[in-house]
Design an enzyme around this catalytic site. Structure first.
Site, PDB file in Angstrom:
ATOM      1  N   ILE A   9       0.936  -1.303   0.109  1.00 49.34           N
ATOM      2  CA  ILE A   9       0.003  -0.096   0.081  1.00 49.34           C
ATOM      3  C   ILE A   9       0.952   1.310  -0.026  1.00 49.34           C
ATOM      4  CG2 ILE A   9      -2.298   0.795   0.890  1.00 49.34           C
ATOM      5  CD1 ILE A   9      -2.325  -1.559   2.813  1.00 49.34           C
ATOM      6  N   ASN A  10       2.062   1.211  -0.900  1.00 45.24           N
ATOM      7  CA  ASN A  10       2.562   2.568  -0.986  1.00 45.24           C
ATOM      8  C   ASN A  10       1.989   3.090  -2.218  1.00 45.24           C
ATOM      9  OD1 ASN A  10       4.414   4.296   0.167  1.00 45.24           O
ATOM     10  ND2 ASN A  10       6.184   3.691  -0.903  1.00 45.24           N
ATOM     11  N   HIS A  11       2.989   3.847  -2.864  1.00 44.28           N
ATOM     12  CA  HIS A  11       2.605   4.655  -4.246  1.00 44.28           C
ATOM     13  C   HIS A  11       1.551   4.086  -5.194  1.00 44.28           C
ATOM     14  CE1 HIS A  11       5.286   7.462  -2.459  1.00 44.28           C
ATOM     15  NE2 HIS A  11       6.351   6.824  -2.865  1.00 44.28           N
ATOM     16  N   CYS A  43      11.448  10.574  -2.038  1.00 45.52           N
ATOM     17  CA  CYS A  43      12.144  11.641  -2.849  1.00 45.52           C
ATOM     18  C   CYS A  43      12.347  12.970  -2.013  1.00 45.52           C
ATOM     19  CB  CYS A  43      11.255  12.156  -4.091  1.00 45.52           C
ATOM     20  SG  CYS A  43       9.747  12.815  -3.698  1.00 45.52           S
ATOM     21  N   HIS A 297      -2.232 -14.165 -16.549  1.00 49.82           N
ATOM     22  CA  HIS A 297      -2.996 -14.215 -15.302  1.00 49.82           C
ATOM     23  C   HIS A 297      -3.808 -13.195 -15.720  1.00 49.82           C
ATOM     24  CE1 HIS A 297      -0.965 -17.576 -13.626  1.00 49.82           C
ATOM     25  NE2 HIS A 297       0.351 -16.985 -13.755  1.00 49.82           N
ATOM     26  N   TYR A 301      -2.870  -8.490 -11.242  1.00 47.72           N
ATOM     27  CA  TYR A 301      -2.394  -7.208 -11.595  1.00 47.72           C
ATOM     28  C   TYR A 301      -1.110  -6.838 -10.978  1.00 47.72           C
ATOM     29  CZ  TYR A 301      -7.015  -6.377 -13.983  1.00 47.72           C
ATOM     30  OH  TYR A 301      -7.904  -6.445 -14.836  1.00 47.72           O
ATOM     31  N   GLY A 305       6.724  -0.696  -8.259  1.00 43.93           N
ATOM     32  CA  GLY A 305       8.072  -1.213  -8.543  1.00 43.93           C
ATOM     33  C   GLY A 305       8.495  -2.710  -8.742  1.00 43.93           C
ATOM     34  N   ALA A 323       8.234   6.755  -9.075  1.00 44.91           N
ATOM     35  CA  ALA A 323       6.944   6.908  -8.450  1.00 44.91           C
ATOM     36  C   ALA A 323       6.059   7.288  -9.232  1.00 44.91           C
ATOM     37  CB  ALA A 323       7.237   8.240  -7.355  1.00 44.91           C
ATOM     38  N   PHE A 450       7.658  30.423 -31.154  1.00 44.09           N
ATOM     39  CA  PHE A 450       8.816  31.475 -30.753  1.00 44.09           C
ATOM     40  C   PHE A 450       8.516  32.664 -30.269  1.00 44.09           C
ATOM     41  CE2 PHE A 450      11.202  35.113 -32.682  1.00 44.09           C
ATOM     42  CZ  PHE A 450      12.305  35.088 -31.711  1.00 44.09           C
TER      43      PHE A 450
END
Length: 478
Positions: A9-11, A43, A297, A301, A305, A323, A450
């Protein structure tokens, strides 16, 4: 009501749960994590150490209570130890009581992330997710030998850098982004800093020599010691009080009061069975399709990381632990479980940026060296230019490099360096060009504006493209 189990349950996991439960109430979610907190922005560790971030609590953007209020069942300090796809169940250990139990699922989301690669005192690089626990301050319980990922590590580093007056010298093993940011933080805290790496140049996995040479020059000018091309043999530990005293290398011993390991990360997938038809790449991450389903599969899912996603530059499945990839993969997986086939993560290109020692760096895709190793017929174009017309009176220097395939003119990678004005966001549209398999001839004719306040008619990106195509008369005189 279908039941979804989320491992981690991190990012990525937080992004998945937030997206799923904000879009649908038709799912029961049980989520497990070994840690005691979620959503910590690693970070910000170097920023907190150096004093830019005043309150480390500001580095959290969610918490278990928020996810519970959305309807998820959140189990912190719980470790998933096994997956059985036939029974559609996971085995879970409560790290507080040490009791084990099983939990059934209809769909499974693996968001277990990655864990720092750590060397023990015998110099054996191992992958043990609990080599040091979340409650441990130090690697292997050797005082002042630390890794860097979690909130707990941030607190230890802040104490070491800003409060412990006995720590005067710091050795950092690894010159990737984390190692370099911590090196700068240590330098800002008036420590003697040594950076050790097997690579020839700092940040050498992300940039070619035109950029790493500049970074190396600035770091050495500021008094940091760089030991590049240097192999670590082990750590010097005072056995009487179990405190690290330095790093043993093939070029001698580096004395240090604090040693930080920032060698890299390895996906936390040891609990994923090897006999159930998952497709792993070399580092243990799991191949997924554009909806983040594990290949072979449909009800599993893999996000964040521990996922191996198709890289449009290398045309291979790769694990790039950022992240940005984590939160996007969580969103896509959630939308697909809900029933949407329109939201896809078709590819990544490893877009990254670094602000360090006054330099602004950004890159995406392949470096020149990596492209050559992959067998491309590599062409390069490098331009140093001013970002605005010289008649404006004030302007800043920018260096830009493109890596491309000479046979097809397909863009493979880009790197950017600016010394004062930050131009790193330019890398976004090069990343899109690589994802869309664009050619130099197409990139050179992108409809850009420009305005002399901001750029030149042939800005530094277009100048680099035109140089590659042989239109050298558009290149600024040096």
């Amino acid at each position: 009501m279908k039941k979804v189990i989320v491992i981690g349950i991190n990012h990525a996991g937080t992004s998945f749960i937030r997206t799923l439960l904000s879009k649908s109430k038709d799912f029961k979610v049980n989520a497990y994590d070994r840690n005691t907190n979620i959503s910590f922005l690693g970070c910000g560790i170097a920023l907190a150490v150096s004093g830019v971030v005043k309150n480390t609590d500001d580095l959290f953007y969610s918490n278990p209570e928020e996810l519970k209020q959305m309807g998820a069942n959140i189990f912190m300090s719980h470790d998933v130890t096994n997956i059985d796809l036939i029974k559609k169940q996971v085995t879970v250990r409560d790290l507080t009581s040490n009791k084990e139990f099983t939990d059934q699922f209809d769909q499974l989301v693996i968001a277990s992330g990655a864990w720092p690669i750590c060397m023990n005192v015998e110099n054996k690089v191992t992958h043990k997710p609990l080599e040091f626990n979340y409650t441990d301050k130090y690697c292997g319980n050797v005082k002042n030998l630390i890794s860097c990922k979690l909130y707990q590590h941030a607190l230890t580093l802040i104490d070491s850098f800003r409060k412990d007056k006995t720590i005067k010298s710091v050795a950092i093993v690894g010159s990737g982004y984390i190692g370099l940011e911590l090196a700068e933080a240590a330098w800002l805290c008036k420590k003697q800093v040594t950076v050790i790496d097997l690579l020839d140049k700092p940040a050498g996995n992300n940039f070619d020599h035109e950029f790493t040479d500049e970074l190396e020059k600035v770091m050495q000018k500021d008094g940091l010691k760089l030991m590049m091309g240097c192999s670590v043999k082990g750590f010097v530990v005072d056995s009487t009080n179990n405190v690290v005293k330095g790093v043993e290398t093939d070029k001698g011993i580096v004395n240090a009061d604090l040693v930080i390991q920032s060698i890299g990360f390895r996906p936390s997938t040891k609990f994923v069975p090897k006999d159930q038809n998952f497709e792993f790449i070399h580092n243990g991450s799991i191949k997924v399709n554009e909806f983040l389903q594990a290949l072979n599969h449909k009800d599993v899912y893999v996000i964040g990381g521990c996922a191996a996603i198709y890289n449009a530059a290398s045309e291979q499945y790769e694990n790039i632990d950022l992240a940005t990839n984590a939160v996007k993969s969580g969103l896509v997986a959630a939308m697909h479980i809900i029933g949407s086939n329109q939201v896809k993560l078709q590819s990544i290109v490893g877009t990254n940026a670094l602000h360090i020692f006054g330099l602004n760096l950004a890159a995406c895709g392949l470096t020149e060296q990596r492209a050559k190793k992959l067998g491309f017929d590599v062409g390069i174009s490098v331009v140093d230019d001013n970002d605005r017309p010289e008649f404006m009176g004030s302007y800043d220097k920018v260096r830009f490099k493109l890596v491309y395939d000479k046979k097809t003119l397909r863009i493979l990678g880009a790197q950017l360096l600016s010394w004062n004005t930050n131009h790193s966001e330019i890398i976004f549209y090069i990343a899109l060009a690589i994802q869309k398999q664009m050619l130099l001839t197409e990139l050179g004719l992108v409809d850009v504006y420009f305005l002399p306040h901001y750029n030149k008619p042939f800005n530094f990106v277009l100048a680099t493209v035109l140089q590659a195509l042989g239109f050298s008369y558009y290149i600024p005189k040096k």
